[in-house]
Design an enzyme around this catalytic site. Structure first.
Site, short mmCIF file in Angstrom:
data_model
loop_
_atom_site.label_atom_id
_atom_site.label_comp_id
_atom_site.label_asym_id
_atom_site.label_seq_id
_atom_site.Cartn_x
_atom_site.Cartn_y
_atom_site.Cartn_z
CG ASP A 147 -3.35 -2.25 -10.74
OD1 ASP A 147 -2.89 -3.24 -10.13
OD2 ASP A 147 -4.09 -1.40 -10.20
CD GLN A 242 -11.02 5.13 -0.96
OE1 GLN A 242 -12.04 5.40 -1.53
NE2 GLN A 242 -10.18 6.04 -0.52
CG ASP A 244 -15.87 -0.26 -5.73
OD1 ASP A 244 -16.47 -1.18 -5.17
OD2 ASP A 244 -16.29 0.88 -5.80
CB SER A 245 -8.98 -2.25 -5.91
OG SER A 245 -8.70 -0.94 -5.53
#
Length: 288
Positions: A147, A242, A244-245
């Site tokens: 990712d 959520q 903070d990706s």
């Protein structure tokens, strides 16, 4: 799974929102895509597992933002990132997914990297445009493996020192039991309490065996040690969420991970899962 940048089925505690697999945690009413780090409560208040910090102290921490897509609040922030060279930022691949952006990144005219802005409610710091985005061709949205995305900026970021990237030989920085810090503007409660203030939370790198036990394979993702590491605390309460990706996980002065995914935010038995930066250090080096 977390539906906004941090593709996590929840976000980062203590003022940070992390992603649970696949979605960056969005910090505004816009549709959330992957679980990015969770934003927190109002600036100046502490949250579970984290506390406010300053961009001036951690100048390598940046936000990805689009008011067009995510609304004007909080500068349109939806994911985080880390400066690894004057003209390059690393983040999570899922932050550039169609689910998160509603199309391709080139279709968002106001997509920016925001640097030097502690409080997203202000216009401090710099907003820099994007020249190109490289998404790891090995990225697997089903498992969340690899990712990683590298953003090439349309101008350098002077005054924003790059953080060193941990390579395979920097084992002390990412071995189990190592203390680490995660940064972000994501959800601080797991219930949509996004922070305008940059926050940080202390976590510990967990054993791969524990991570594999927590995430043996589900719709949220599958823990794969070669491209992932996880961090949290045995009792929970410290995590990304959520929004903070793509944000940085730092240990011993080096970037060791990027907020990627997880189940819940700060839940005991479900630590946050991060892109293992040492596994993709050679790819990042091509842009430095």
């Amino acid at each position: 799974m977390r539906t906004s940048p941090r593709r996590r089925t929840t976000a980062l505690w203590g003022g940070l929102a992390l992603l649970s697999i696949a979605l960056p945690l969005a910090t505004s009413p816009a549709p959330a895509v992957a679980h990015p780090a969770r934003p927190g409560d109002s600036a100046g208040e502490s949250v579970v597992g984290g506390s406010p910090t300053l961009s001036a102290v951690h100048p390598f921490v940046v936000a990805l933002a689009s008011k067009e897509r995510f609304g004007a609040d909080r500068s349109g922030q939806f994911c985080g990132g880390a400066v690894v060279a004057p003209g390059a930022v690393v983040t999570a691949a899922h932050c550039f997914s169609h689910d998160v952006l509603g199309g391709t990144w080139r279709e968002l005219d106001d997509l920016k990297v925001v640097a030097g802005r502690t409080d997203l409610g202000t216009d401090a710091g710099q907003e820099v445009g994007i020249k190109d985005v490289w998404v790891d061709p090995a990225y697997d949205a089903r498992t969340n493996a690899n990712d990683l995305a590298v953003i090439q900026l349309d101008q350098d970021l002077p005054g924003h020192p790059a953080i060193p990237v941990a390579g395979p030989s920097d084992t002390a920085a990412f071995q189990e039991g190592t203390s680490a810090t995660v940064y972000g503007w994501g959800d601080t409660s797991g219930r949509g309490s996004y922070s305008s203030q940059l926050r940080s939370a202390q976590v510990t790198v967990m054993p791969d065996e524990s991570c594999a036990h927590a995430y043996p394979g589900s719709v949220a993702g599958t823990y794969l040690a070669p491209s992932m590491l996880c961090a949290g605390t045995s009792a929970g309460g410290h995590d990304a969420c959520q929004g903070d990706s793509g944000g940085p996980l730092v240990a011993q002065g080096r970037l060791i991970g990027l907020v990627s995914w997880g189940t819940g935010c700060g839940d005991a038995g479900h630590p946050g899962v991060y892109t293992r930066v040492s596994a993709v250090a050679d790819d990042i080096a091509r842009f430095q």
